[in-house]
Design a protein around this motif. Sequence first.
Motif, PDB file in Angstrom:
ATOM      1  N   MET A 184     -16.283  41.583 -66.964  1.00 49.78           N
ATOM      2  CA  MET A 184     -15.858  40.434 -66.160  1.00 49.78           C
ATOM      3  C   MET A 184     -17.054  39.780 -65.475  1.00 49.78           C
ATOM      4  O   MET A 184     -17.167  38.554 -65.427  1.00 49.78           O
ATOM      5  N   ALA A 185     -17.942  40.603 -64.941  1.00 46.33           N
ATOM      6  CA  ALA A 185     -19.119  40.065 -64.261  1.00 46.33           C
ATOM      7  C   ALA A 185     -20.034  39.334 -65.240  1.00 46.33           C
ATOM      8  O   ALA A 185     -20.563  38.251 -64.925  1.00 46.33           O
ATOM      9  N   ALA A 187     -19.150  37.764 -67.911  1.00 52.69           N
ATOM     10  CA  ALA A 187     -18.524  36.486 -68.225  1.00 52.69           C
ATOM     11  C   ALA A 187     -18.725  35.489 -67.087  1.00 52.69           C
ATOM     12  O   ALA A 187     -18.962  34.291 -67.321  1.00 52.69           O
ATOM     13  N   ALA A 188     -18.618  35.993 -65.838  1.00 56.29           N
ATOM     14  CA  ALA A 188     -18.838  35.116 -64.686  1.00 56.29           C
ATOM     15  C   ALA A 188     -20.281  34.622 -64.650  1.00 56.29           C
ATOM     16  O   ALA A 188     -20.547  33.449 -64.342  1.00 56.29           O
ATOM     17  N   ASP A 191     -20.889  31.798 -66.944  1.00 57.44           N
ATOM     18  CA  ASP A 191     -20.381  30.516 -66.440  1.00 57.44           C
ATOM     19  C   ASP A 191     -21.076  30.085 -65.146  1.00 57.44           C
ATOM     20  O   ASP A 191     -20.588  29.185 -64.448  1.00 57.44           O
ATOM     21  N   MET A 193     -22.310  32.104 -62.296  1.00 54.16           N
ATOM     22  CA  MET A 193     -22.299  32.851 -61.037  1.00 54.16           C
ATOM     23  C   MET A 193     -23.461  33.835 -60.981  1.00 54.16           C
ATOM     24  O   MET A 193     -23.825  34.440 -62.003  1.00 54.16           O
ATOM     25  N   ARG A 195     -25.379  37.255 -60.523  1.00 53.07           N
ATOM     26  CA  ARG A 195     -24.875  38.560 -60.966  1.00 53.07           C
ATOM     27  C   ARG A 195     -24.372  39.416 -59.805  1.00 53.07           C
ATOM     28  O   ARG A 195     -23.291  40.016 -59.899  1.00 53.07           O
ATOM     29  N   GLN A 197     -23.170  38.540 -56.997  1.00 53.78           N
ATOM     30  CA  GLN A 197     -21.906  37.971 -56.520  1.00 53.78           C
ATOM     31  C   GLN A 197     -20.780  38.249 -57.517  1.00 53.78           C
ATOM     32  O   GLN A 197     -19.650  38.554 -57.123  1.00 53.78           O
ATOM     33  N   ALA A 198     -21.090  38.182 -58.801  1.00 57.34           N
ATOM     34  CA  ALA A 198     -20.088  38.433 -59.835  1.00 57.34           C
ATOM     35  C   ALA A 198     -19.574  39.868 -59.768  1.00 57.34           C
ATOM     36  O   ALA A 198     -18.367  40.120 -59.898  1.00 57.34           O
ATOM     37  N   PHE A 201     -17.135  40.089 -56.745  1.00 55.86           N
ATOM     38  CA  PHE A 201     -15.826  39.496 -57.011  1.00 55.86           C
ATOM     39  C   PHE A 201     -15.007  40.379 -57.955  1.00 55.86           C
ATOM     40  O   PHE A 201     -13.814  40.626 -57.723  1.00 55.86           O
ATOM     41  N   ALA A 202     -15.636  40.846 -59.031  1.00 56.65           N
ATOM     42  CA  ALA A 202     -14.913  41.642 -60.027  1.00 56.65           C
ATOM     43  C   ALA A 202     -14.466  42.984 -59.456  1.00 56.65           C
ATOM     44  O   ALA A 202     -13.308  43.397 -59.630  1.00 56.65           O
TER      45      ALA A 202
END
Length: 264
Positions: A184-185, A187-188, A191, A193, A195, A197-198, A201-202
Amino acid sequence: MKIGFIGCGNMGGAMMRGILDSGKCRPEDMMASDASKAMLDMREKELGICVSSDNCETAAFADVLFLAVKPQYYHDVISQIRDTVCGRQVIVTIAPGKTLEWLEAEFGKPLKIIRTMPNTPAMVKEGMTGMCPNKNVGEEELLAVRDIFSGFSKTEVISENLLDVVTAVSGSSPAYVFLFIEAMADAAVADGMARAQAYKFAAQAVLGSAKMVLETGKHPGELKDMVCSPGGTTIEAVRVLEEKGLRSAVFEAMKACVRKSREM
């Protein structure tokens, strides 16, 4: 109560830290032995416990003795301590595949043995452990061991035939979850974001989702449906996950894990 650990690597260290932090045992009432002097020195400095390079010394010290080594070392360790341990002690194992029958045969005398399967979230005191006692373990002794585990893990007493399933569903599954968070990170990041921070969030999304399952009592499918608005973004993502075989991949991975555990 004196607690001994033969093996104090990542899993053993997490368990020791949780027990001490929860006040279930004082540092002077805990002893660890390990093949690595560097590891022993680190645990002594970090936790203030007693350490020894002699497994027999740790075995003689303990009322509850944890065998926290990898499965391939169990035969050698048991051979070393077989004549030291006695019927008053409780032996706790954490190795997949080493059945109560095998353990009893290796020790060659009646002992109180509890097989367990903890997991690495014990490092943050959010572990999950399945446990199965042999016939020599009394109810009070089992409760005492569960109380020790409560410093770092939830526990469930289960039948021994389910311990391999526990290995797949909780013992090994943190690795599946970490892989999912990493994907998920990634993929973020793709797009745009950052790393770090990704990952935040994940990971928080996974943590919060797990807490919803545990605290609401709702079926995971019902909770999934609550997020999936008609014609929305989430149901489109779920459609792709189903198309790509996420559910089947998890199912097959866990079946493979159970098979491997039974072979060990």
